[in-house]
Design a protein around this motif. Structure first.
Motif, PDB file in Angstrom:
ATOM      1  N   TRP A 128     -31.752  60.371  22.991  1.00  0.00           N
ATOM      2  CA  TRP A 128     -31.005  60.093  24.205  1.00  0.00           C
ATOM      3  C   TRP A 128     -29.581  59.689  23.869  1.00  0.00           C
ATOM      4  O   TRP A 128     -29.321  59.108  22.811  1.00  0.00           O
ATOM      5  CB  TRP A 128     -31.662  58.944  24.986  1.00  0.00           C
ATOM      6  CG  TRP A 128     -33.134  59.089  25.175  1.00  0.00           C
ATOM      7  CD1 TRP A 128     -34.120  58.579  24.371  1.00  0.00           C
ATOM      8  CD2 TRP A 128     -33.802  59.794  26.223  1.00  0.00           C
ATOM      9  NE1 TRP A 128     -35.355  58.914  24.863  1.00  0.00           N
ATOM     10  CE2 TRP A 128     -35.197  59.662  26.005  1.00  0.00           C
ATOM     11  CE3 TRP A 128     -33.357  60.519  27.335  1.00  0.00           C
ATOM     12  CZ2 TRP A 128     -36.153  60.222  26.840  1.00  0.00           C
ATOM     13  CZ3 TRP A 128     -34.293  61.090  28.174  1.00  0.00           C
ATOM     14  CH2 TRP A 128     -35.676  60.941  27.933  1.00  0.00           C
ATOM     15  N   LEU A 129     -28.663  59.970  24.775  1.00  0.00           N
ATOM     16  CA  LEU A 129     -27.286  59.499  24.682  1.00  0.00           C
ATOM     17  C   LEU A 129     -27.045  58.459  25.769  1.00  0.00           C
ATOM     18  O   LEU A 129     -27.402  58.682  26.933  1.00  0.00           O
ATOM     19  CB  LEU A 129     -26.308  60.650  24.890  1.00  0.00           C
ATOM     20  CG  LEU A 129     -26.159  61.662  23.759  1.00  0.00           C
ATOM     21  CD1 LEU A 129     -25.715  63.008  24.331  1.00  0.00           C
ATOM     22  CD2 LEU A 129     -25.148  61.163  22.724  1.00  0.00           C
ATOM     23  N   VAL A 130     -26.449  57.344  25.397  1.00  0.00           N
ATOM     24  CA  VAL A 130     -26.045  56.328  26.369  1.00  0.00           C
ATOM     25  C   VAL A 130     -24.623  55.914  26.017  1.00  0.00           C
ATOM     26  O   VAL A 130     -24.364  55.448  24.905  1.00  0.00           O
ATOM     27  CB  VAL A 130     -26.966  55.095  26.354  1.00  0.00           C
ATOM     28  CG1 VAL A 130     -26.462  54.041  27.341  1.00  0.00           C
ATOM     29  CG2 VAL A 130     -28.405  55.481  26.667  1.00  0.00           C
ATOM     30  N   GLY A 131     -23.687  56.109  26.950  1.00  0.00           N
ATOM     31  CA  GLY A 131     -22.297  55.785  26.663  1.00  0.00           C
ATOM     32  C   GLY A 131     -21.668  54.940  27.751  1.00  0.00           C
ATOM     33  O   GLY A 131     -22.023  55.054  28.929  1.00  0.00           O
ATOM     34  N   PHE A 132     -20.723  54.088  27.343  1.00  0.00           N
ATOM     35  CA  PHE A 132     -19.991  53.222  28.259  1.00  0.00           C
ATOM     36  C   PHE A 132     -18.519  53.608  28.265  1.00  0.00           C
ATOM     37  O   PHE A 132     -17.896  53.758  27.213  1.00  0.00           O
ATOM     38  CB  PHE A 132     -20.121  51.758  27.827  1.00  0.00           C
ATOM     39  CG  PHE A 132     -21.520  51.219  27.901  1.00  0.00           C
ATOM     40  CD1 PHE A 132     -21.985  50.613  29.060  1.00  0.00           C
ATOM     41  CD2 PHE A 132     -22.373  51.315  26.816  1.00  0.00           C
ATOM     42  CE1 PHE A 132     -23.271  50.105  29.126  1.00  0.00           C
ATOM     43  CE2 PHE A 132     -23.671  50.813  26.872  1.00  0.00           C
ATOM     44  CZ  PHE A 132     -24.120  50.208  28.035  1.00  0.00           C
TER      45      PHE A 132
END
Length: 374
Positions: A128-132
Motif C-alpha cells: 500500500w501507498l500512504v502519503g501526506f
C-alpha cells in the motif's frame, strides 16, 4: 495530531522490482520487531516490521521538507507510523535523496525502497501507498506509474496536482502580489515573480508581504479571495508558494512557466490587472521538467482514497478539485474515492482518522466493492 515532515504553511505553522528472496506467508510472524535503517542511493530510509506482521507493507511517504533543515540519523519514524504498526503492517519510509520539492526523487526513492524491502524481507501479500501533503501527490503518481507494485493508495491532505498546473498556481500567486502591490518594500526589482526574488528566504518574503498588506486593504482582500484563505494567512501562503516555486525553478534549471499570453481573471479589474501584470517567457526544458514533478493524468488502475482537511490553507478547495477533474472512468480506469473532509488545518488528522481512511481503502480492495456504493 500534527504530523512531521509535511508540507505546512511554513513558518506557520525507478527501479523495477528485484526478484524476491522469498514470498511471505500471511500466517508467518517474525520472532521480534525488525528495524532496518540505512541509505539507498543517497536517500535515508527506515523499515519497521512488527512481531505480529500480517504480511502486508505500507510505503509511508512524507511531505515537503525545506532545503537545509537538519536531518536526523537514522531516519526517524513519521508520527503516523504507529497507526499501521499497531495493526500488524510493516512500514517503510524513504527520506528522499534531496530536500525541497523532491517529487521526482520521492517517486524513485520510494520505489527503490520497496524493491529493497522485497529483496531483504520478502514479497508482501499486499503493498500500500500512504502519503501526506507533497507525499500524497507522490503516492498518487506512484500508483499511476507503477500499478503492478501496489494494491491501492491513500492520499491525505495531498498536493494531488500535476506539476505544470502546480507551477502555474504558485507563479500566479507571485504575479498577483506583484501586480496588486507594485514596488513593495523588501522585494527586489522585478517583484516576487522575477529572477531577483529567488535569493530571498521564506521569512524575508513573509515579512515583505505582511508589511505591504495594510497599505491596500482592498488589494489584500482580493489576494486573500484568490488564495481562498483569510487575509491574516496571506503572508504565510505567499511565502510558501515562493519557497516551493523557487525550488522548482532551481531544479528545472530555468523558468518553468510562461505567462506571456496568460489572461488572468478574478483578481479585481481584469483589464487593469492584465495590463499591469509582469510577463515572463518560459524555458521549454524547464517547463518540461515541471510537468513531471509530478506527472499526473488521472489514469488510475488501482483503488485510490483521498481525504482533505476542513479549512486547509495550503491545499485549498480549488486545488482539491484538480485531480478529480483529470479522471475519466472507463476502459479499466478507476475513479478515486474522495472522503468527506476531516480534521482541521493542513494535515491535522488524528491517528483515528488516519486509521479510518486507511480501512476504507483496504476494505475496498479486499471486498472489491467501491466504498459509498458508487
Amino acid at each position: 495530531m500534527r504530523l512531521h515532515r509535511l508540507l505546512t504553511c511554513l513558518p506557520f505553522a525507478l527501479l523495477l522490482a528485484l526478484p524476491p528472496a522469498h514470498a511471505i506467508d500471511a500466517s508467518t510472524a517474525v520472532s521480534s520487531p525488525v528495524e532496518d535503517t540505512g541509505t539507498l542511493a543517497a536517500a535515508p530510509y527506515r523499515i519497521d516490521i512488527p512481531a505480529d506482521w500480517n504480511g502486508e507493507l505500507v510505503m509511508l511517504v512524507h511531505g515537503f521538507e525545506p532545503v537545509g533543515v537538519p536531518r536526523t540519523s537514522p531516519w526517524p519514524a513519521n508520527e503516523a507510523t504507529p497507526v499501521f504498526l499497531s495493526q500488524g503492517y510493516a512500514v517503510a519510509q524513504s527520506g528522499f535523496a534531496t530536500q525541497g520539492w523532491a517529487v521526482r526523487d520521492g517517486i524513485a526513492d520510494t520505489e527503490r525502497l520497496r524493491a529493497h524491502f522485497v529483496q531483504r524481507h520478502g514479497l508482501p501479500r499486499r503493498s500500500w501507498l500512504v502519503g501526506f501533503s507533497m507525499g500524497g501527490g507522490i503516492a498518487v503518481a506512484s500508483l499511476e506509474q507503477q500499478p503492478a507494485q501496489y494494491d491501492g493508495a491513500l492520499s491525505l491532505c495531498g498536493a494531488n496536482v500535476p506539476g505544470a498546473v502546480l507551477a502555474e498556481e504558485l507563479f500566479t500567486t507571485l504575479v498577483a502580489f506583484d501586480t496588486l502591490f507594485p514596488g513593495a518594500a523588501g522585494v527586489p526589482d522585478g517583484g516576487l515573480s522575477g529572477p531577483g526574488a529567488t535569493a530571498l528566504g521564506q521569512m524575508e518574503v513573509m515579512n515583505a508581504v505582511a508589511a505591504a498588506l495594510p497599505g491596500n486593504a482592498d488589494a489584500a482582500a482580493t489576494l486573500a479571495r484568490h488564495l481562498q484563505v483569510p487575509v491574516e494567512a496571506v503572508p504565510g501562503i505567499v511565502s510558501l508558494h515562493a519557497l516551493v516555486f523557487n525550488d522548482v525553478r532551481r531544479r528545472a534549471g530555468g523558468m518553468p512557466v510562461d505567462n506571456t499570453r496568460t489572461v488572468y481573471v478574478g483578481l479585481g479589474d481584469d483589464a487593469a490587472f492584465n495590463a499591469a501584470a509582469p510577463r515572463h517567457a518560459g524555458d521549454a526544458a524547464a517547463m518540461a521538467y515541471a510537468a513531471t514533478a509530478p506527472a499526473l493524468n488521472g489514469q488510475l488502475r488501482k483503488p485510490l482514497v483521498i481525504q482533505y482537511n476542513a479549512g486547509d490553507p495550503t491545499i485549498t478547495p480549488r486545488w482539491q478539485a484538480i485531480y478529480a477533474g483529470l479522471v475519466r472512468p472507463g476502459e479499466g480506469v478507476i475513479a478515486p474515492r474522495v472522503l468527506p473532509d476531516a480534521g482541521e488545518g493542513h494535515c491535522g488528522f488524528s491517528p483515528q482518522q488516519i486509521g479510518e481512511a486507511f480501512r476504507t481503502l483496504t476494505a475496498w480492495v479486499v471486498s472489491g466493492k467501491r466504498p459509498g456504493g458508487e
